[in-house]
Motif scaffolding. Structure first.
Motif, PDB file in Angstrom:
ATOM      1  N   ARG B   3       0.866  -1.182   0.000  1.00 15.56           N
ATOM      2  CA  ARG B   3       0.000   0.000   0.000  1.00 15.56           C
ATOM      3  C   ARG B   3       0.893   1.219   0.000  1.00 15.56           C
ATOM      4  NH1 ARG B   3      -3.857   2.766   3.639  1.00 15.56           N
ATOM      5  NH2 ARG B   3      -5.727   3.141   2.422  1.00 15.56           N
ATOM      6  N   GLU B   4       0.796   2.013  -1.037  1.00 11.74           N
ATOM      7  CA  GLU B   4       1.692   3.160  -1.209  1.00 11.74           C
ATOM      8  C   GLU B   4       0.895   4.392  -1.616  1.00 11.74           C
ATOM      9  OE1 GLU B   4       4.802   2.451  -4.021  1.00 11.74           O
ATOM     10  OE2 GLU B   4       5.224   0.448  -3.220  1.00 11.74           O
ATOM     11  N   LEU B   5       1.514   5.552  -1.437  1.00 10.77           N
ATOM     12  CA  LEU B   5       0.903   6.780  -1.941  1.00 10.77           C
ATOM     13  C   LEU B   5       1.244   6.901  -3.426  1.00 10.77           C
ATOM     14  CD1 LEU B   5       1.698   9.308   0.951  1.00 10.77           C
ATOM     15  CD2 LEU B   5      -0.477   8.176   0.448  1.00 10.77           C
ATOM     16  N   GLU B 176      -2.832   9.363  -3.279  1.00 13.99           N
ATOM     17  CA  GLU B 176      -3.701   8.721  -2.289  1.00 13.99           C
ATOM     18  C   GLU B 176      -3.115   7.349  -2.008  1.00 13.99           C
ATOM     19  OE1 GLU B 176      -8.069  10.399  -3.721  1.00 13.99           O
ATOM     20  OE2 GLU B 176      -7.451   8.420  -4.329  1.00 13.99           O
ATOM     21  N   PRO B 177      -3.471   6.735  -0.887  1.00 10.91           N
ATOM     22  CA  PRO B 177      -3.013   5.361  -0.663  1.00 10.91           C
ATOM     23  C   PRO B 177      -3.626   4.418  -1.705  1.00 10.91           C
ATOM     24  CG  PRO B 177      -3.807   6.352   1.382  1.00 10.91           C
ATOM     25  CD  PRO B 177      -4.220   7.261   0.262  1.00 10.91           C
TER      26      PRO B 177
END
Lengths: 312, 415
Positions: B3-5, B176-177
């Motif tokens: 999970r990344e921006l 956003e994530p």
């Protein structure tokens, strides 16, 4: 939800500042939204970036109208109405200005209902060549002001966001961010999340129905002449063509004819001159010059030379 | 999975990478450029095995994309706004070839005047081309939408190119994530492209629909394209089910946000609909029974879903981020056409045009739209369409016009 706006000029690292703060919030377990906002402008134009952070998924989007914290990297923007620095500030929003002047001066000057803080701009930070650090310093200050981001979380966020830069540059940025974090530590947690405003008793928008106006007024025409001269497209250049006048055979036409931006003029003596305010650095003249009299140097070298007073 | 921006552009690039796109014809345009820059960096670094070719225009990009898809490879490309319009001739043409590939469009207002921000007139211009359309509201949906679009486009029941649409700035440059799925999971959901009879080779030339045919065969081929697009509705339902099973994220053709027990429903496309979600939450907290319906799949139009979901509602508030000049909001007109004559259709179908050129829509404006809808229900009269535009905005514009007026006079022009 935290709502934070960064104001600066193109090139001062406002987008990076918003990303560092966004990453730091994300590492602290928050849902995050960060974004820059700009038009077609480039270096030097007022831009802003914003961060939203909340414990729940964020549905709100777009420009932050009512910020909890506004950070101004470049104090010269405060007087520019179009920059919108003070837009939406209320008695509960914090304004932080990166400035040589003190809190009393700014408090008196702005006459705001909410708290004003100053991040002391050191000479090194104020220097043009050091401007990239302004964004990092602002991100560091913001991180401590919201009170929920630990110091090591900030450092990790700086390292993550600047990962592609040389190690020494990253280390310098980390030092700047942590210094700002420590410098503002007395105000840790000053910035608070605004309560969600109810849909009851809202202020209705003052909608109006546009009416027909004839095309002389309602067509988007600009009547002043030569406005594009004002736009220094030369700031886009990464490579600079440089004429070696010893090799130039004064053919009088090749480079100037092929320049797609009409940036090379020729004097009556047949000597070409480059208009560096508008040359975008496409290097077509370098390729076309028959006696190979036009070379290319990195623009950064030319700017460094200009800053140190050496001829480029 | 991580999970990344990610920006919407980054999410689109990840979609192409995870789909194992073989070929990326490209041309830059703000606010899309980050997509092809990202793919270019990955391909250069060897992180992605595909080939990228930069062409001299979007018209050529679409031609190359269609021709490459005809050879049976998986093709990805992206454009925006003026670029999409420049390619418009080829949009119709390659859709007629019945070749599947994915085009990401980053919505941006069309000139003149110029804006860089989001507006749906560009994607609406492609509405009738034969491309399928998936509209995204979040960065996560962009990545997931690209993967689903390949399945949909390549399905033998469909076989048409598809556009995945995201809004400039509001998604393209907004981080956003985003869950980036495991490549192995993506391979299960989206196996390699089985091109069936698509095997255009230098040694095996095929002419793609070049014969000049009369209206009768033209009607057949064009209508077959239409039937294929309609097939995409139930095909999409199957694909969405597979997607939910693999990744746990559920994407029905129409997002239903608290619409079931609502008496007033917003109908919107794209990322501005998340603002409506926020408004719905706040209105519900103060006792209003409102909801949101957002067509994710816009072509084919999910007509039956919209009829079912809107049956029995008292009012629908359509917010169009586009303007068909001389008519009004496009979504409003389309919704009217699918609701006309059905029993229990909402009595009031209100039209608002807002968000043109990226102009924001405030929470208060959503609240006020509901107030207007309540009044329409009480009066039994639907108000005329309204542009979301305020007195303050006109005042700002008058300043610009005053400057223009002074310049005009100084230059001795006619007043």
């Amino acid at each position: 939800m935290y709502r934070i706006r960064f104001h600066g000029r193109g090139g001062q690292g406002m987008k990076t500042a918003s990303r560092i703060l966004g990453s730091a919030f994300f590492r602290a377990g928050y849902e995050v939204q960060d974004a820059p906002r700009y038009g077609a402008e480039r270096r030097g134009a007022p831009i802003f970036a914003y961060v939203r952070a909340a414990r729940e998924p964020i549905n709100e989007r777009g420009v932050i109208a009512e910020p909890d914290l506004v950070i101004v990297a470049d104090e010269s923007l405060v007087g520019i109405a179009a920059a919108g620095v003070c837009q939406g500030l209320s008695e509960r929003s914090v304004l932080l200005i990166n400035s040589h002047e003190d809190v009393a001066t700014w408090t008196h000057r702005l006459n705001l209902a909410g708290p004003v803080l100053v991040l002391p701009a050191r000479e090194a930070v104020a220097d043009r060549a050091e401007l990239p650090f302004a964004g990092t310093a602002c991100a560091g200050a913001a991180a401590v002001l919201v009170g929920v981001i630990p110091r090591d979380g900030l450092e990790a966020a700086v390292r993550e966001e600047l990962g592609s830069l040389p190690q020494q540059v990253i280390d310098q940025n980390v030092a700047v961010a942590l210094h700002a974090y420590d410098e503002m530590r007395d105000h840790a947690g000053l910035v608070r999340e605004a309560p969600t405003r109810s849909a009851k008793d809202y202020e209705p928008p003052a909608w109006l129905e546009p009416v027909f106006e004839d095309a002389r007024h309602s067509a988007p025409a600009i009547h002043a002449a030569a406005t594009s001269v004002q736009v220094r497209t030369g700031l886009w250049r990464t490579l600079r063509p440089v004429i070696d006048y010893d090799r130039c055979n004064k053919c009088w036409w090749v480079c100037s004819t092929f320049c797609p931006d009409s940036c090379i003029s020729v004097t009556d003596d047949g000597v070409p001159e480059i208009d560096y305010d508008h040359c975008k650095g496409c290097m077509i003249c370098v390729a076309k010059c028959p006696p190979h009299a036009i070379g290319a140097i990195p623009e950064t070298d030319a700017r460094d030379a200009a800053l140190t007073g050496e001829p480029s | 999975m991580s999970r990344e921006l990610l920006t919407g552009n980054g999410a689109a690039a990840w979609g192409a990478r995870l789909a194992r796109a073989d070929y990326v014809p490209a041309f830059p345009i703000t606010p899309q450029t980050e997509i092809i820059e990202t793919l270019g960096q990955w391909i250069d670094a060897g992180d992605m095995p595909g080939r990228m070719v930069t062409l001299e225009s979007e018209h050529s990009v679409l031609t190359a994309a269609g021709a490459a898809a005809a050879t049976g490879v998986r093709v990805f490309t992206a454009t925006s706004s003026q670029g999409l319009l420049y390619a418009m001739e080829m949009l119709y043409t390659v859709a007629g070839w019945r070749v599947p590939f994915v085009l990401v469009n980053v919505s941006r207002g069309l000139a003149a005047p110029v804006t860089l921000e989001s507006d749906h007139n560009d994607i609406m211009a492609a509405r009738d081309s034969g491309f399928l359309q998936i509209h995204c509201a979040t960065c996560q949906e962009v990545l997931d939408g690209v993967l689903m679009a390949y399945r949909l486009a390549e399905d033998e029941r469909v076989r048409l190119p598809a556009i995945v649409n995201l809004d400039g700035f509001y998604l393209s440059f907004t981080r956003e994530p985003v869950d980036i799925p495991d490549p192995a999971a993506v391979d299960r959901f989206l196996p390699g492209f089985d091109p069936e009879n698509l095997a255009f080779r230098a040694s095996q030339p095929i002419s793609q629909a070049v014969a000049v045919l009369g209206g009768s065969p033209y009607s057949y081929f064009r209508y077959e394209t239409h039937l294929a697009a309609l097939n995409a509705l139930h095909t999409y339902a199957d694909i969405a089910q597979d997607f939910a099973a693999e990744f746990g994220r559920s994407y029905e053709a129409v997002e239903n946000y608290h619409a079931d027990d609502a008496d007033i429903v917003f109908v919107m496309l794209g990322s501005f609909a998340t603002k409506a979600r926020d408004a719905v939450d706040r209105l519900r907290a103060s006792g209003e029974r409102v909801g949101l319906l957002r067509p994710r799949v816009y072509r084919p139009f999910p007509a039956d879903d919209m009829r079912r979901l809107l049956a029995g509602k008292r009012a629908a508030i359509v917010v169009d981020q586009n303007l068909s000049v001389g008519k009004g909001g496009v979504l409003h007109a389309e919704l009217a056409s699918v609701l006309y004559g059905i029993p229990k259709a909402p009595a009031a179908l209100l039209s608002f045009v807002g968000g043109l050129g990226g102009r924001d829509i405030s929470a208060e404006e959503f609240f006020e739209m509901v107030t207007v809808a309540r009044q329409a229900i009480a009066d039994g009269v639907t108000p005329p369409p309204r542009l979301l535009y305020t007195e303050d905005e006109l005042r700002e514009l008058r300043k610009l016009q005053a400057v223009a007026e002074v310049e005009r006079r100084e230059l001795g022009g006619k007043r």
